[in-house]
Design a protein around this motif. Structure first.
Motif, PDB file in Angstrom:
ATOM      1  N   THR A  47       0.719  -1.265  -0.124  1.00 33.36           N
ATOM      2  CA  THR A  47      -0.004   0.060   0.038  1.00 33.36           C
ATOM      3  C   THR A  47       0.924   1.250  -0.025  1.00 33.36           C
ATOM      4  OG1 THR A  47      -1.778  -1.284   1.149  1.00 33.36           O
ATOM      5  CG2 THR A  47      -1.686   1.247   1.266  1.00 33.36           C
ATOM      6  N   MET A  48       1.789   1.532   0.921  1.00 30.87           N
ATOM      7  CA  MET A  48       2.841   2.568   1.056  1.00 30.87           C
ATOM      8  C   MET A  48       3.485   2.652  -0.381  1.00 30.87           C
ATOM      9  SD  MET A  48       4.052   2.393   4.780  1.00 30.87           S
ATOM     10  CE  MET A  48       4.423   0.732   5.052  1.00 30.87           C
ATOM     11  N   TYR A  49       3.889   1.471  -0.818  1.00 28.96           N
ATOM     12  CA  TYR A  49       4.756   1.749  -2.201  1.00 28.96           C
ATOM     13  C   TYR A  49       3.535   2.120  -3.501  1.00 28.96           C
ATOM     14  CZ  TYR A  49       7.319   0.030  -6.338  1.00 28.96           C
ATOM     15  OH  TYR A  49       7.657  -0.255  -7.590  1.00 28.96           O
ATOM     16  N   SER A  50       2.325   1.461  -3.277  1.00 27.92           N
ATOM     17  CA  SER A  50       1.691   1.930  -4.274  1.00 27.92           C
ATOM     18  C   SER A  50       1.473   3.582  -4.056  1.00 27.92           C
ATOM     19  CB  SER A  50       0.277   1.042  -4.113  1.00 27.92           C
ATOM     20  OG  SER A  50       0.489  -0.093  -4.393  1.00 27.92           O
ATOM     21  N   VAL A  51       1.154   4.181  -2.986  1.00 24.55           N
ATOM     22  CA  VAL A  51       0.713   5.323  -2.633  1.00 24.55           C
ATOM     23  C   VAL A  51       1.933   6.342  -3.380  1.00 24.55           C
ATOM     24  CG1 VAL A  51       0.741   7.212  -1.082  1.00 24.55           C
ATOM     25  CG2 VAL A  51      -0.445   5.170  -0.580  1.00 24.55           C
ATOM     26  N   LEU A  52       3.479   5.777  -3.241  1.00 24.41           N
ATOM     27  CA  LEU A  52       4.336   6.474  -3.719  1.00 24.41           C
ATOM     28  C   LEU A  52       4.479   6.483  -5.193  1.00 24.41           C
ATOM     29  CD1 LEU A  52       6.886   5.149  -1.212  1.00 24.41           C
ATOM     30  CD2 LEU A  52       6.637   7.685  -1.693  1.00 24.41           C
ATOM     31  N   MET A  53       4.140   5.725  -5.684  1.00 28.67           N
ATOM     32  CA  MET A  53       4.454   5.390  -7.176  1.00 28.67           C
ATOM     33  C   MET A  53       2.840   6.249  -7.748  1.00 28.67           C
ATOM     34  SD  MET A  53       6.943   3.712  -7.964  1.00 28.67           S
ATOM     35  CE  MET A  53       7.873   4.576  -6.760  1.00 28.67           C
ATOM     36  N   ILE A  54       1.712   6.098  -7.196  1.00 29.31           N
ATOM     37  CA  ILE A  54       0.632   6.647  -7.770  1.00 29.31           C
ATOM     38  C   ILE A  54       0.718   7.906  -7.520  1.00 29.31           C
ATOM     39  CG2 ILE A  54      -2.014   7.056  -7.551  1.00 29.31           C
ATOM     40  CD1 ILE A  54      -2.182   3.849  -6.792  1.00 29.31           C
ATOM     41  N   VAL A  55       1.105   8.464  -6.669  1.00 30.49           N
ATOM     42  CA  VAL A  55       1.159   9.924  -6.226  1.00 30.49           C
ATOM     43  C   VAL A  55       2.417  10.582  -6.985  1.00 30.49           C
ATOM     44  CG1 VAL A  55       1.433  11.759  -4.528  1.00 30.49           C
ATOM     45  CG2 VAL A  55       0.094   9.855  -4.004  1.00 30.49           C
ATOM     46  N   LEU A  56       3.560   9.923  -6.747  1.00 29.53           N
ATOM     47  CA  LEU A  56       4.796  10.969  -7.060  1.00 29.53           C
ATOM     48  C   LEU A  56       4.876  10.517  -8.670  1.00 29.53           C
ATOM     49  CD1 LEU A  56       7.485  10.155  -4.457  1.00 29.53           C
ATOM     50  CD2 LEU A  56       6.142  12.298  -4.649  1.00 29.53           C
ATOM     51  N   ASN A  57       4.501   9.664  -9.148  1.00 31.36           N
ATOM     52  CA  ASN A  57       4.513   9.260 -10.741  1.00 31.36           C
ATOM     53  C   ASN A  57       3.185   9.322 -11.580  1.00 31.36           C
ATOM     54  OD1 ASN A  57       7.374   8.608 -10.726  1.00 31.36           O
ATOM     55  ND2 ASN A  57       6.990   6.850 -10.282  1.00 31.36           N
TER      56      ASN A  57
END
Length: 370
Positions: free
Chosen positions: A103-113
């Motif tokens: 979930t945290m990794y997905s948040v980073l990818m979805i938001v930052l990229n």
């Protein structure tokens, strides 16, 4: 009229809660592919719709309370939804040790990229170049980078464990460190360096006047009404998260979908309202607000969700694996490096957006074809 309008979202949420309380056990016992998909879409849309109400009420309270209470209310409201959804899936299944990490990794990818990439591309096409407050973006990244490395990379290289988890002493100390660092950042954001997080052309804030700054007089009845509406919006999400967790777990098991898909679904649920708000702000050429929404969501996820998940793990004894796979580490480091380059200049163009979107596409490909 405004109160009645704000009551529509929780009304739909509570009607859905009533339906699942009355008929949910029967639906779950006879769940199939078609019925499972229908219930998943139903719950997903209702939770996202009610989450917009949570954000709206939290922003209203933020305007009424002033800083720092306003920022705390907004941040904690979003983090509560994220922690509840993660906890529901963790406790509802015995094989979700990587859910918090995903979930945290997905948040980073979805938001930052994803969101940042789409926003900068859209803004570049519409406005050619956009400006923002460079100091604020730099402050966010200075907190995001170490918290990301500590939470998602370091567990793969510690000697106390060999599976990407943290030992109890490490979990306790890293949680305290994470909360402390986030607390310092929040104090600076809402205090002496508040001017870093407003648009460059906004009226500058004199630090000497911050101590004397007070919000306008607050109508206590209106304040209590909005607090009540905030709770009324959050509670159906908390209750429905258990049903969504069961359906999500069933769907992943039956379809053979990658386990990381659960993290992507939760990350999308949590960030959808803020992500849409950020894209609307970019379209209106308010890039500083969009950056505050995007980077602020990542910072709060790392600063508050990590300690909450580790606390649940220590209390329940459920294992939590935080260390990423090698491909995830490569993508994460690339994203952090690219973000540092993107936000090293006070102007952005559509080129930065296209590059971020390219990394987001790579992330999606690796989820389904690792």
């Amino acid at each position: 009229m405004q109160i009645l309008k704000s009551s529509l979202r929780p009304l739909i949420g509570w009607l859905t809660v009533a339906a699942f309380v009355l008929f949910g056990s029967g639906w779950m016992s006879g769940i199939g592919h078609a019925s499972g998909l229908a219930m998943f879409v139903w719950l997903f849309l209702v939770i996202v719709y009610v989450a917009f109400g949570v954000v709206h009420e939290a922003e209203t309270l933020a305007d009424m309370l002033g800083e720092p209470l306003g920022t705390l209310v907004l941040t904690l409201s979003i983090v509560v939804i994220e922690v509840v959804l993660i906890s529901a899936v963790m406790l509802g299944s015995h094989d979700n040790a990587t859910l918090a990490r995903d979930t945290m990794y997905s948040v980073l990818m979805i938001v930052l990229n994803g969101v940042v990439g789409l926003g900068l591309l859209m803004g570049g096409i519409r406005h050619y170049e956009q400006t923002y407050n460079l100091k604020g973006a730099t402050a966010y990244l200075s907190v995001i980078i170490p918290l990301t490395i500590i939470a998602l990379v370091l567990p793969d290289f510690t000697k106390s464990t060999h599976d990407g988890s943290l030992s109890p002493p490490q979990a306790i100390m890293f949680s305290l460190l994470t909360i402390g660092l986030y607390g310092v950042f929040l104090w600076l954001q809402t205090g002496r360096h508040q001017g870093y997080f407003v648009a460059p052309d906004a009226q500058p804030i004199d630090p000497k006047e911050m101590a004397h700054h007070r919000p306008v007089a607050i109508d206590k009845k209106t304040l209590l009404v909005h607090f009540g509406l905030l709770l009324v919006n959050i509670l159906p999400i908390v209750i429905l998260s258990k049903s969504l967790a069961k359906i999500l777990d069933y769907g992943i098991a039956q379809t053979g979908a990658p386990a990381a898909l659960g993290g992507i679904v939760i990350a999308t649920l949590v960030f959808a309202p803020e992500g849409i708000s950020a894209l609307i702000a970019i379209r209106a050429d308010r890039l500083t607000r969009a950056i505050n929404l995007c980077l602020g969501a990542v910072t709060s996820t790392l600063g508050l969700t990590v300690p909450a998940v580790l606390a649940i793990s220590l209390y329940t004894g459920r294992p939590v694996l935080l260390g990423l796979e090698p491909t995830g580490i490569v993508m994460l480091v690339s994203t952090l490096l690219l973000s540092s380059i993107t936000f090293s200049n006070s102007r952005t163009t559509m080129l930065e957006g296209a590059v971020h979107l390219s990394l987001f596409v790579v992330f999606l490909v690796l989820v389904f074809s690792p």
